[in-house]
Design an enzyme around this catalytic site. Structure first.
Site, PDB file in Angstrom:
ATOM      1  N   ASP A  44       0.844  -1.187   0.000  1.00  0.00           N
ATOM      2  CA  ASP A  44       0.000   0.000   0.000  1.00  0.00           C
ATOM      3  C   ASP A  44       0.882   1.241   0.000  1.00  0.00           C
ATOM      4  O   ASP A  44       2.009   1.202  -0.505  1.00  0.00           O
ATOM      5  CB  ASP A  44      -0.934  -0.020   1.219  1.00  0.00           C
ATOM      6  N   SER A  91     -10.831  -0.972  -2.132  1.00  0.00           N
ATOM      7  CA  SER A  91      -9.673  -0.910  -1.237  1.00  0.00           C
ATOM      8  C   SER A  91     -10.078  -1.119   0.212  1.00  0.00           C
ATOM      9  O   SER A  91      -9.294  -1.596   1.022  1.00  0.00           O
ATOM     10  CB  SER A  91      -8.981   0.459  -1.347  1.00  0.00           C
ATOM     11  N   HIS A  93      -4.171   6.253   2.640  1.00  0.00           N
ATOM     12  CA  HIS A  93      -4.768   5.000   2.193  1.00  0.00           C
ATOM     13  C   HIS A  93      -4.188   3.796   2.923  1.00  0.00           C
ATOM     14  O   HIS A  93      -4.918   2.912   3.406  1.00  0.00           O
ATOM     15  CB  HIS A  93      -4.564   4.880   0.680  1.00  0.00           C
TER      16      HIS A  93
END
Length: 778
Positions: free
Chosen positions: A154, A571, A227
């Site tokens: 990520d 996600s 994220h």
């Protein structure tokens, strides 16, 4: 003209020789893949072998060494290097080489508390509202995931978040072989007994974009995007009380699905230079392969990868599929996002059958932000903006009516940057359509133009799915039904007015789950005889930890900072299912990765909290090309009764059947490979059926030693389906039984090329082992 030609020649003479050479030869990054290691060579010997292959196509030792980016030698056997197309072609012809594929810039990108109560993993205040209730002791059985290691590819991690505290956690498992890599604003003290490993990879990124701009991202595992922190805490964040999104929305206790797992962070995604982070970032194939090579050797048990492609990619050219194939051999469960390219068909990412591919659906929580119109009508929207309007009526305008003169007609209603006229928009609430540009960016444009509020309206394609955003001004978002009402009101009223009322959090919303519009769909165009996606999980408006280096909107102009934030995307659903896989790994440490995938798939749910079939965001009944086997139910998956297991060799044979003739030397493909839909998969897909097809499946008993399972079928419309034998008798745990599924086309009802869906199920009076079917005919 003569002076220009002289100048150009002089410029070329002054360029570095290496750069001129690169321009002439069109050098690009290629991945050269050899398959599995034989185990006979040391790491140094493997790297020397890779160098010798490079030397065979390069002019000198120096050129060969300088062209190498990564030597994959810990788990994967291959390398990435700067090659011309001709050099890549020459290498691909060599006998030992399985495949050579080019790294494509911007091919991969990230697919951007209540959810765990919703799926029955935690007890909420009113358990009767938990429509998946029935296994509250799963966390206890799994010891909350203790000592299972989950690796995440990520954008990095914000280690100071309370979600990553190691308070009360024991020593790091002895099996762990990873490291805590230091870098800018990140040292070894940022790792602990919770966050046990951290690495970063950017050779591929810097080869393409040049040296990292450290004002845009950290040269370290630290997260400047948010994220990675969000997905990591969704998988395994600790229980943190009294948290909420900006404005106090979604307040409660934040927790990951497996709060005592160990986390290992592999930063592979980076900010795109000179672009807004709200528009996304990029992850290079060669960097991801290096991370997966390390993760496998480091000792992870589960890999959660919320990264996907813009369009489906063949297995041999898909870096994630290649890396996941090596993880498969070590029984590492790899969970990936299906992608955010819906609602169009055949758009899903990560279609390999050794990957658990996850779609996105809703939870039973809304952030209701109503709009009140001048005629008294109130329309329900959603938002998490902390900004409030004075409770009075304001002029309401459609963006198309307040744009600058040079804005193209086809985007005139979308509030794109620089499109609105301050003279026309000032002091008004502006209604904008969803489409091009980011949702939060549209609000920023309204604010720039002097608007006092912003209403975002869905198109019919988006239906009633509403991602809740932390807008920079008073704002709310409406489904397509509400958007049409707003437009009709504006067009039928001489002086339309409106106000946006304060938002509130609403729990136990019905119906839920429903499928998100953005979730990518099947059919699987890479291999139509494998049904994808596999499963769905919560991916709409998910609250989790956040990086304090970036605003909740990711807009540079937004100076707010938060510890927790709400995001939507596959996600977000991917780490939900990865957490469930980690819990199953803790309870059943000897199960294969295929068995764990099977347990999650065959126990998935098909109904919402109203007892009706799962629908899409517009209320239409959804199908397996959206949700796969259904909505994941971790509490059921711990005791599935039967599993569809498959070995590494089974997947090699599948690759042979798919046309890859040399998937892993020295393995030899059978002279006659079975059809691809004979892979022992927990679902069945048959594309272009002409007449009759018989597929074989084998189930392994993991339930009661002495048990009898009876089959039942709901055939796809226009087809007959027969299971043989219809009854399976088991006398011990671990016993295997095979059966055939005969699918026959009924000429009158089967429409050409159109997929129809059905189910076949095994029951023993307690366990329900259900598999979806998708069939099309010629």
């Amino acid at each position: 003209m003569g002076k220009f030609s002289y100048f150009l020649v002089l410029l070329l003479l002054l360029l570095p020789v290496s750069l001129v050479s690169c321009v002439e030869k069109k050098v690009q990054v290629y991945i050269v893949y050899f398959g599995e290691h034989s185990g006979e060579k040391t790491l140094h010997e493997i790297e020397k072998t890779h160098h010798s292959y490079l030397l065979s196509v390069k002019g000198s030792e120096e050129e060969a060494a300088s062209s190498l980016l990564y030597s994959y030698k810990r788990s994967i056997n291959g390398f990435s290097a700067l090659l011309t197309p001709e050099e890549a072609s020459d290498l691909s012809e060599m006998e030992e080489v399985v495949s050579v594929f080019r790294s494509e810039p911007r091919k991969y990108s990230l697919q951007t508390t209540r959810s765990w109560e919703f799926v029955g993993l935690e007890k909420g205040e009113k358990e009767e509202h938990n429509y998946m209730n029935g296994g509250g002791d799963l966390l206890l059985k799994a010891k909350y995931g203790k000592d299972v290691v989950v690796g995440l590819l990520d954008s990095g991690i914000w280690p100071e978040s309370k979600s990553f505290s190691d308070e009360g956690m024991g020593p790091i498992p002895k099996s762990w072989k990873g490291i805590c890599q230091t870098g800018v604003a990140f040292n070894t003290s940022h790792c602990n007994n919770k966050l046990i490993g951290a690495r970063y990879y950017l050779k591929g990124f810097e080869n393409y974009y040049g040296k990292l701009n450290e004002t845009e991202d950290y040269r370290s595992p630290r997260d400047k995007d948010g994220h990675g922190t969000h997905t990591a805490s969704t998988v395994g964040g600790r229980r943190v009380p009294n948290v909420s999104a900006i404005g106090g929305f979604g307040s409660g206790t934040a927790s990951g699905g497996a709060p005592l797992v160990r986390l290992a962070i592999y930063k592979v995604c980076w900010a795109i230079p000179n672009e807004s982070k709200a528009d996304g970032n990029t992850c290079f194939t060669e960097d991801m392969l290096a991370a997966m090579d390390d993760a496998i050797a480091d000792g992870v048990n589960v890999l959660s990868i919320s990264i996907g492609t813009r369009e489906p990619t063949a297995y041999a050219d898909d870096g994630i599929a290649v890396g996941a194939f090596h993880a498969l051999k070590r029984d590492i469960v790899v969970v990936c996002s299906a992608g955010n390219s819906g609602p169009a068909p055949s758009t899903l990412s990560n279609p390999a059958p050794w990957i658990l591919t996850v779609g996105a659906s809703s939870v039973d929580r809304k952030f209701v932000g109503p709009v009140k119109l001048g005629d008294g009508m109130t329309i329900e929207g959603q938002t998490i903006t902390p900004h409030r309007m004075q409770q009075k009526m304001y002029p309401l305008v459609y963006a198309e009516d307040v744009i600058l003169a040079d804005v193209p007609k086809n985007v005139s209603g979308q509030c794109l940057p620089g499109s609105l006229s301050p003279q026309k928009a000032k002091g008004k609430i502006v209604f904008c359509l969803r489409g091009n540009g980011t949702r939060v960016g549209k609000g920023l444009e309204v604010k720039r133009a002097g608007g006092v509020g912003y209403i975002l309206g869905n198109s019919p394609a988006n239906g009633e799915e509403i991602p809740a955003d932390p807008h920079v001004l008073p704002a709310t978002a409406l489904g397509s039904t509400g958007a049409i009402k707003i437009l009709n009101y504006i067009n039928s009223t001489q002086n339309p007015t409106a106000t946006i009322l304060p938002a509130r959090t609403v729990l136990n919303y019905k119906p839920a789950p429903f499928m998100a519009t953005f979730t990518s769909r099947g059919p699987n165009i890479i291999e139509p005889n494998i049904l994808k996606p596999d499963i769905t999980g919560p991916g709409l408006n998910i609250l989790a930890a956040w990086s304090e280096a970036i605003a909740p909107t990711k807009l540079e102009e937004d100076k707010r900072r938060v510890k927790y934030n709400i995001l939507s995307g596959t996600s977000m659903s991917c780490p939900h299912v990865a957490a469930a896989a980690a819990l199953l790994k803790a309870i059943h440490p000897n199960w294969s990765s295929a068995a764990i995938r099977s347990a999650l798939m065959t126990t998935a749910g098909l109904t919402n909290n109203m007892g009706r079939p799962i629908s899409d965001a517009s209320g239409q009944i959804a199908d397996p090309f959206q949700y796969g086997s259904g909505h994941f139910r971790p509490t059921k998956a711990a005791d599935p009764g039967l599993v569809y297991d498959a070995s590494y060799t089974d997947y090699l044979v599948f690759l042979c059947s798919s046309g890859i003739t040399n998937p892993d030397p020295p393995f030899t493909c059978p002279k006659v490979a079975p059809p691809t839909n004979d892979l022992n998969y927990p679902s069945v897909a048959i594309a272009k059926l002409n007449g009759t097809v018989i597929v074989t499946r084998t189930v392994t008993n993991v339930g009661n030693a002495k048990s009898v399972y009876f089959s039942s079928v709901k055939p796809p419309l226009g087809y007959s389906v027969k299971i043989s034998p219809p009854v399976l008798f088991f006398s011990k745990v671990g016993e295997k039984k095979s059966f055939t599924i005969t699918v026959k086309k009924k000429m009158s009802k089967a429409d050409k090329d159109e997929y129809k869906f059905g189910w076949y199920t095994w029951r023993d009076g307690y366990h329900v082992v259900r598999s979806p079917m998708a069939v099309s005919s010629t």
